[in-house]
Design a protein around this motif. Sequence first.
Motif, PDB file in Angstrom:
ATOM      1  N   HIS A   1     -31.453  85.978   9.362  1.00 11.61           N
ATOM      2  CA  HIS A   1     -31.549  86.289  10.791  1.00 11.61           C
ATOM      3  C   HIS A   1     -30.249  86.849  11.344  1.00 11.61           C
ATOM      4  CE1 HIS A   1     -34.966  83.403  10.359  1.00 11.61           C
ATOM      5  NE2 HIS A   1     -35.536  84.453  10.914  1.00 11.61           N
ATOM      6  N   VAL A   2     -30.418  87.739  12.316  1.00 11.79           N
ATOM      7  CA  VAL A   2     -29.297  88.385  12.991  1.00 11.79           C
ATOM      8  C   VAL A   2     -28.653  87.373  13.941  1.00 11.79           C
ATOM      9  CG1 VAL A   2     -28.636  90.278  14.532  1.00 11.79           C
ATOM     10  CG2 VAL A   2     -30.467  90.618  12.842  1.00 11.79           C
ATOM     11  N   ASP A   3     -27.344  87.218  13.817  1.00 17.01           N
ATOM     12  CA  ASP A   3     -26.596  86.359  14.742  1.00 17.01           C
ATOM     13  C   ASP A   3     -26.335  87.129  16.039  1.00 17.01           C
ATOM     14  OD1 ASP A   3     -26.479  84.241  12.976  1.00 17.01           O
ATOM     15  OD2 ASP A   3     -24.434  84.666  12.295  1.00 17.01           O
ATOM     16  N   PRO A   4     -26.210  86.416  17.167  1.00 20.16           N
ATOM     17  CA  PRO A   4     -25.931  87.091  18.445  1.00 20.16           C
ATOM     18  C   PRO A   4     -24.686  87.979  18.337  1.00 20.16           C
ATOM     19  CG  PRO A   4     -26.429  84.779  18.818  1.00 20.16           C
ATOM     20  CD  PRO A   4     -26.340  84.974  17.328  1.00 20.16           C
ATOM     21  N   GLY A   5     -24.824  89.214  18.825  1.00 18.33           N
ATOM     22  CA  GLY A   5     -23.711  90.149  18.825  1.00 18.33           C
ATOM     23  C   GLY A   5     -23.455  90.843  17.496  1.00 18.33           C
ATOM     24  N   GLU A   6     -24.263  90.548  16.496  1.00 23.84           N
ATOM     25  CA  GLU A   6     -24.063  91.117  15.158  1.00 23.84           C
ATOM     26  C   GLU A   6     -24.988  92.321  14.969  1.00 23.84           C
ATOM     27  OE1 GLU A   6     -23.408  88.704  11.103  1.00 23.84           O
ATOM     28  OE2 GLU A   6     -25.483  88.594  11.810  1.00 23.84           O
ATOM     29  N   ASP A   7     -24.475  93.384  14.350  1.00 19.27           N
ATOM     30  CA  ASP A   7     -25.366  94.516  14.103  1.00 19.27           C
ATOM     31  C   ASP A   7     -26.148  94.264  12.802  1.00 19.27           C
ATOM     32  OD1 ASP A   7     -24.233  96.147  11.756  1.00 19.27           O
ATOM     33  OD2 ASP A   7     -22.484  96.000  13.058  1.00 19.27           O
ATOM     34  N   ASP A   8     -27.219  95.030  12.627  1.00 16.92           N
ATOM     35  CA  ASP A   8     -28.162  94.775  11.536  1.00 16.92           C
ATOM     36  C   ASP A   8     -27.530  94.886  10.147  1.00 16.92           C
ATOM     37  OD1 ASP A   8     -30.147  94.362  13.424  1.00 16.92           O
ATOM     38  OD2 ASP A   8     -30.886  96.426  13.318  1.00 16.92           O
ATOM     39  N   LEU A   9     -26.744  95.912   9.920  1.00 15.57           N
ATOM     40  CA  LEU A   9     -26.145  96.100   8.602  1.00 15.57           C
ATOM     41  C   LEU A   9     -25.138  94.993   8.288  1.00 15.57           C
ATOM     42  CD1 LEU A   9     -26.293  97.902   6.127  1.00 15.57           C
ATOM     43  CD2 LEU A   9     -24.524  99.337   7.125  1.00 15.57           C
ATOM     44  N   THR A  10     -24.388  94.561   9.299  1.00 12.56           N
ATOM     45  CA  THR A  10     -23.457  93.440   9.123  1.00 12.56           C
ATOM     46  C   THR A  10     -24.222  92.182   8.738  1.00 12.56           C
ATOM     47  OG1 THR A  10     -21.907  94.413  10.691  1.00 12.56           O
ATOM     48  CG2 THR A  10     -21.670  92.056  10.272  1.00 12.56           C
ATOM     49  N   THR A  11     -25.371  91.962   9.365  1.00 16.44           N
ATOM     50  CA  THR A  11     -26.211  90.815   9.020  1.00 16.44           C
ATOM     51  C   THR A  11     -26.633  90.886   7.556  1.00 16.44           C
ATOM     52  OG1 THR A  11     -27.076  90.605  11.261  1.00 16.44           O
ATOM     53  CG2 THR A  11     -28.406  89.633   9.500  1.00 16.44           C
ATOM     54  N   ALA A  12     -27.098  92.058   7.124  1.00 14.07           N
ATOM     55  CA  ALA A  12     -27.544  92.217   5.735  1.00 14.07           C
ATOM     56  C   ALA A  12     -26.407  91.899   4.766  1.00 14.07           C
ATOM     57  CB  ALA A  12     -28.067  93.639   5.517  1.00 14.07           C
ATOM     58  N   LEU A  13     -25.212  92.396   5.064  1.00 12.89           N
ATOM     59  CA  LEU A  13     -24.061  92.127   4.199  1.00 12.89           C
ATOM     60  C   LEU A  13     -23.701  90.639   4.200  1.00 12.89           C
ATOM     61  CD1 LEU A  13     -21.929  95.242   5.156  1.00 12.89           C
ATOM     62  CD2 LEU A  13     -22.810  94.734   2.864  1.00 12.89           C
ATOM     63  N   ARG A  14     -23.668  90.027   5.384  1.00  9.58           N
ATOM     64  CA  ARG A  14     -23.321  88.604   5.490  1.00  9.58           C
ATOM     65  C   ARG A  14     -24.329  87.736   4.740  1.00  9.58           C
ATOM     66  NH1 ARG A  14     -25.488  85.016   8.502  1.00  9.58           N
ATOM     67  NH2 ARG A  14     -26.306  86.455  10.078  1.00  9.58           N
ATOM     68  N   GLU A  15     -25.598  88.008   4.954  1.00  9.27           N
ATOM     69  CA  GLU A  15     -26.636  87.195   4.316  1.00  9.27           C
ATOM     70  C   GLU A  15     -26.627  87.347   2.789  1.00  9.27           C
ATOM     71  OE1 GLU A  15     -28.688  84.881   5.371  1.00  9.27           O
ATOM     72  OE2 GLU A  15     -28.182  84.995   7.490  1.00  9.27           O
ATOM     73  N   THR A  16     -26.360  88.553   2.313  1.00  7.90           N
ATOM     74  CA  THR A  16     -26.327  88.777   0.868  1.00  7.90           C
ATOM     75  C   THR A  16     -25.149  88.033   0.249  1.00  7.90           C
ATOM     76  OG1 THR A  16     -27.452  90.887   1.158  1.00  7.90           O
ATOM     77  CG2 THR A  16     -26.314  90.557  -0.943  1.00  7.90           C
ATOM     78  N   ARG A  17     -24.030  87.986   0.961  1.00  9.22           N
ATOM     79  CA  ARG A  17     -22.881  87.210   0.480  1.00  9.22           C
ATOM     80  C   ARG A  17     -23.209  85.714   0.493  1.00  9.22           C
ATOM     81  NH1 ARG A  17     -17.630  88.075  -0.414  1.00  9.22           N
ATOM     82  NH2 ARG A  17     -17.478  90.024   0.754  1.00  9.22           N
ATOM     83  N   GLU A  18     -23.798  85.244   1.605  1.00 10.56           N
ATOM     84  CA  GLU A  18     -24.110  83.812   1.736  1.00 10.56           C
ATOM     85  C   GLU A  18     -25.143  83.362   0.714  1.00 10.56           C
ATOM     86  OE1 GLU A  18     -25.304  83.045   5.766  1.00 10.56           O
ATOM     87  OE2 GLU A  18     -23.323  83.519   6.583  1.00 10.56           O
ATOM     88  N   GLU A  19     -26.192  84.146   0.535  1.00 11.70           N
ATOM     89  CA  GLU A  19     -27.321  83.707  -0.290  1.00 11.70           C
ATOM     90  C   GLU A  19     -27.164  83.994  -1.776  1.00 11.70           C
ATOM     91  OE1 GLU A  19     -30.761  83.952   3.143  1.00 11.70           O
ATOM     92  OE2 GLU A  19     -30.949  85.245   1.405  1.00 11.70           O
ATOM     93  N   ALA A  20     -26.418  85.056  -2.121  1.00  6.37           N
ATOM     94  CA  ALA A  20     -26.320  85.446  -3.533  1.00  6.37           C
ATOM     95  C   ALA A  20     -24.875  85.559  -4.025  1.00  6.37           C
ATOM     96  CB  ALA A  20     -27.050  86.779  -3.752  1.00  6.37           C
TER      97      ALA A  20
END
Length: 156
Positions: free
Chosen positions: A51-70
């Motif tokens: 999920h997108v955090d408040p104030g975060e753009d979509d691509l940043t979310t994808a990068l953050r989640e991929t780092r966190e999850e994998a």
Amino acid sequence: MSELQQVMALRACGFIVFRRLGQPTPPPDNIEYLLLQTSYGEHHWTPPKGHVDPGEDDLTTALRETREEAGLGEEHLHVLDGFFQELRYEVQGRPKEVLYWLAELRDPKMAVTLSAEHRDYRWAKLEDACSLARYKDLQDTLRAAQQFLDTQQGKH
């Protein structure tokens, strides 16, 4: 969809992560996709996303989640231009949209490090990945990624 429903829609972003195996396997048989098995619910298989955090753009979310999850960060991935998929479906009666970009793992031997959200991962060729994915829209997205890569291959 009403304006209120759009505001209430769940939004997630992630990557279809793939790696190219070494030769002599010819393309597209040398391409494998990363799927993570959730540690909750029906233990479904999905690419890294969240999920997108408040104030975060979509691509940043994808990068953050991929780092966190994998455990795969921006330095491990090459995001391909020209591929973008938007999935829309309902989860527990609420609309959800998931945005996917396509990213190649720079080092095919790089280890995946799972978060507590997932209990397993698998690198799988297209048809195996589609079997694991189960949901038609995700299967269609994986096939679209493969088709995009096949088209790119022809340009080299």
